[in-house]
Design a protein around this motif. Structure first.
Motif, PDB file in Angstrom:
ATOM      1  N   TYR A  68      -3.416  -9.744  -6.484  1.00  0.00           N
ATOM      2  CA  TYR A  68      -2.676  -9.679  -6.272  1.00  0.00           C
ATOM      3  C   TYR A  68      -1.853 -10.661  -6.267  1.00  0.00           C
ATOM      4  O   TYR A  68      -2.028 -11.875  -5.865  1.00  0.00           O
ATOM      5  CB  TYR A  68      -3.909  -9.174  -4.793  1.00  0.00           C
ATOM      6  N   THR A  94      -8.276  -0.073   3.028  1.00  0.00           N
ATOM      7  CA  THR A  94      -7.160   0.181   2.813  1.00  0.00           C
ATOM      8  C   THR A  94      -6.328   0.258   3.796  1.00  0.00           C
ATOM      9  O   THR A  94      -6.321  -0.166   4.846  1.00  0.00           O
ATOM     10  CB  THR A  94      -7.293   1.425   2.877  1.00  0.00           C
ATOM     11  N   ILE A 126      -6.919 -11.397  -0.285  1.00  0.00           N
ATOM     12  CA  ILE A 126      -6.722 -10.124  -0.967  1.00  0.00           C
ATOM     13  C   ILE A 126      -6.949 -10.284  -3.023  1.00  0.00           C
ATOM     14  O   ILE A 126      -6.469 -11.321  -3.071  1.00  0.00           O
ATOM     15  CB  ILE A 126      -5.282  -9.649  -0.857  1.00  0.00           C
ATOM     16  N   SER A 128      -7.395  -7.851  -5.491  1.00  0.00           N
ATOM     17  CA  SER A 128      -6.824  -7.035  -5.419  1.00  0.00           C
ATOM     18  C   SER A 128      -6.301  -5.802  -4.844  1.00  0.00           C
ATOM     19  O   SER A 128      -6.840  -5.355  -4.163  1.00  0.00           O
ATOM     20  CB  SER A 128      -7.364  -6.743  -7.173  1.00  0.00           C
ATOM     21  N   GLY A 129      -4.863  -5.441  -5.877  1.00  0.00           N
ATOM     22  CA  GLY A 129      -4.284  -4.152  -5.303  1.00  0.00           C
ATOM     23  C   GLY A 129      -5.075  -2.515  -5.564  1.00  0.00           C
ATOM     24  O   GLY A 129      -5.900  -2.832  -6.211  1.00  0.00           O
ATOM     25  N   TYR A 142      -8.502  -2.249  -1.634  1.00  0.00           N
ATOM     26  CA  TYR A 142      -6.870  -3.173  -1.478  1.00  0.00           C
ATOM     27  C   TYR A 142      -8.799  -3.459  -1.415  1.00  0.00           C
ATOM     28  O   TYR A 142      -9.052  -3.783  -0.965  1.00  0.00           O
ATOM     29  CB  TYR A 142      -6.512  -3.250  -1.020  1.00  0.00           C
TER      30      TYR A 142
END
Length: 161
Positions: A68, A94, A126, A128-129, A142
Motif C-alpha cells: 500500500y 473496508t 495498511i 495492502s489495498g 484493505y
C-alpha cells in the motif's frame, strides 16, 4: 503457481510451514504472489487459522501482497464479539460502512454476536489495498495490521446469528 495449488496448501494444512519458509527467505515466483493476492481475499480466514500467529501472518502478507502506498485511512470492519474480546481482530477492512455492516450482522455475528468497528490506520498499518477481485466483489478490502491501528471504536452491536 496456480490458484488451485493454494487451495491444496489449505487442504493439507501447510500454511504455517510455508509462511515460516517465506519468512526465512524462500524465493517466491511472481505467479505465487499474483494468485495469492486473490486467494487471500477468498480464504484468508483459513490461512490465518492455520498460521495461528498474527505477527507472523502480517510479516508474510507484507512480502506476498502488493504494498500500500497511499495515506492514512478511516476503515470499517464487521467483527465477531468473541474475536474482539480476545483481541484477535481481523485483518480485512473496508472504507464502505455497508459492506462492514453486512459482515458484522452476518458471517461475523455467529456465536456471541457481531459488531461494527471503525479504525484509523496510518500508511504503515495498511499492508495492502484492494485488488481486482475485491473490487469486483465490491468489498474494497484493505489488509491491515490491526495491532498498529491508531484508534479503534465499536460503533454498532448486533445479536448472534
Amino acid at each position: 503457481m496456480r490458484y488451485a495449488a493454494l487451495s491444496e496448501i489449505t487442504e493439507a494444512q501447510e500454511w504455517r510451514q510455508l509462511v515460516e519458509a517465506i519468512i526465512c527467505g524462500i524465493e517466491l515466483p511472481t505467479s505465487f504472489k499474483d494468485a495469492f493476492s486473490t486467494y487471500w481475499i477468498v480464504a484468508g480466514h483459513h490461512i490465518r487459522e492455520q498460521i495461528d500467529d498474527d505477527r507472523l501472518l502480517c510479516q508474510m502478507l507484507r512480502s506476498t501482497t502488493p504494498p500500500y502506498n497511499g495515506g492514512s485511512l478511516k476503515l470499517y470492519r464487521g467483527e465477531n464479539m468473541d474475536r474482539w474480546n480476545s483481541s484477535t481482530i481481523g485483518l480485512s477492512w473496508t472504507p464502505n460502512i455497508e459492506v462492514a455492516r453486512m459482515f458484522g450482522r452476518g458471517l461475523n455475528s455467529v456465536g456471541s454476536g457481531g459488531m461494527l468497528l471503525i479504525g484509523k490506520f496510518s500508511q504503515g498499518a495498511i499492508i495492502s489495498g484492494p485488488n481486482e477481485h475485491s473490487v469486483y466483489l465490491q468489498e474494497y478490502q484493505y489488509t491491515v495490521d490491526p495491532m498498529l491501528a491508531d484508534d479503534l471504536l465499536v460503533i454498532e452491536r448486533y445479536p448472534p446469528a
